[in-house]
Design a protein around this motif. Structure first.
Motif, PDB file in Angstrom:
ATOM      1  N   THR A 125     103.826  24.952  83.620  1.00 54.72           N
ATOM      2  CA  THR A 125     104.909  25.913  83.497  1.00 54.72           C
ATOM      3  C   THR A 125     104.856  26.580  82.136  1.00 54.72           C
ATOM      4  O   THR A 125     104.706  25.910  81.119  1.00 54.72           O
TER       5      THR A 125
ATOM      6  N   ALA B 251     107.111  29.190  79.737  1.00 50.93           N
ATOM      7  CA  ALA B 251     108.427  29.816  79.628  1.00 50.93           C
ATOM      8  C   ALA B 251     108.680  30.218  78.179  1.00 50.93           C
ATOM      9  O   ALA B 251     108.254  29.535  77.256  1.00 50.93           O
TER      10      ALA B 251
ATOM     11  N   SER C 107     114.682  30.246  78.025  1.00 53.58           N
ATOM     12  CA  SER C 107     114.427  29.843  79.417  1.00 53.58           C
ATOM     13  C   SER C 107     114.961  28.450  79.669  1.00 53.58           C
ATOM     14  O   SER C 107     115.198  27.672  78.751  1.00 53.58           O
ATOM     15  N   PHE C 108     115.110  28.110  80.928  1.00 55.42           N
ATOM     16  CA  PHE C 108     115.556  26.790  81.373  1.00 55.42           C
ATOM     17  C   PHE C 108     116.918  26.396  80.808  1.00 55.42           C
ATOM     18  O   PHE C 108     117.184  25.222  80.576  1.00 55.42           O
ATOM     19  N   ASN C 109     117.782  27.346  80.599  1.00 57.16           N
ATOM     20  CA  ASN C 109     119.132  27.039  80.138  1.00 57.16           C
ATOM     21  C   ASN C 109     120.023  26.741  81.340  1.00 57.16           C
ATOM     22  O   ASN C 109     119.938  27.406  82.364  1.00 57.16           O
ATOM     23  N   THR C 110     120.878  25.734  81.198  1.00 59.55           N
ATOM     24  CA  THR C 110     121.838  25.446  82.254  1.00 59.55           C
ATOM     25  C   THR C 110     123.220  25.341  81.636  1.00 59.55           C
ATOM     26  O   THR C 110     123.387  24.869  80.523  1.00 59.55           O
TER      27      THR C 110
END
Length: 72
Positions: A34, A36, A40-43
């Motif tokens: 992956t 990024a 990125s990949f923020n929740t």
């Protein structure tokens, strides 16, 4: 002792392991890669990212990262 397995229809497998018959040692293998950039990949409910300039280097000079073909 051998196992007798009848007709089988598998429509979909999403992760996990499926075995038929006698299973002494089960070792599932899989790889993924992956790339990024920043932010990125923020929740979460409210995410604020301030990225002036973002660049992700996806150049892979060694080509093979995790070889599993010969390791079955």
């Amino acid at each position: 002792m051998p196992a007798i397995v009848g007709p089988v229809a598998i429509n979909s497998i999403s992760g996990g392991v499926v075995t038929f018959g006698d299973s002494f040692y089960v070792s599932p293998k899989g790889t993924s890669k992956t790339s990024a950039g920043s932010g990125s990949f923020n929740t979460g409910n409210v995410i604020i990212t301030n990225n002036g300039l973002s660049a992700t280097n996806t150049i892979d000079p060694d080509i093979n990262d995790q070889n599993i073909a010969a390791n079955n």
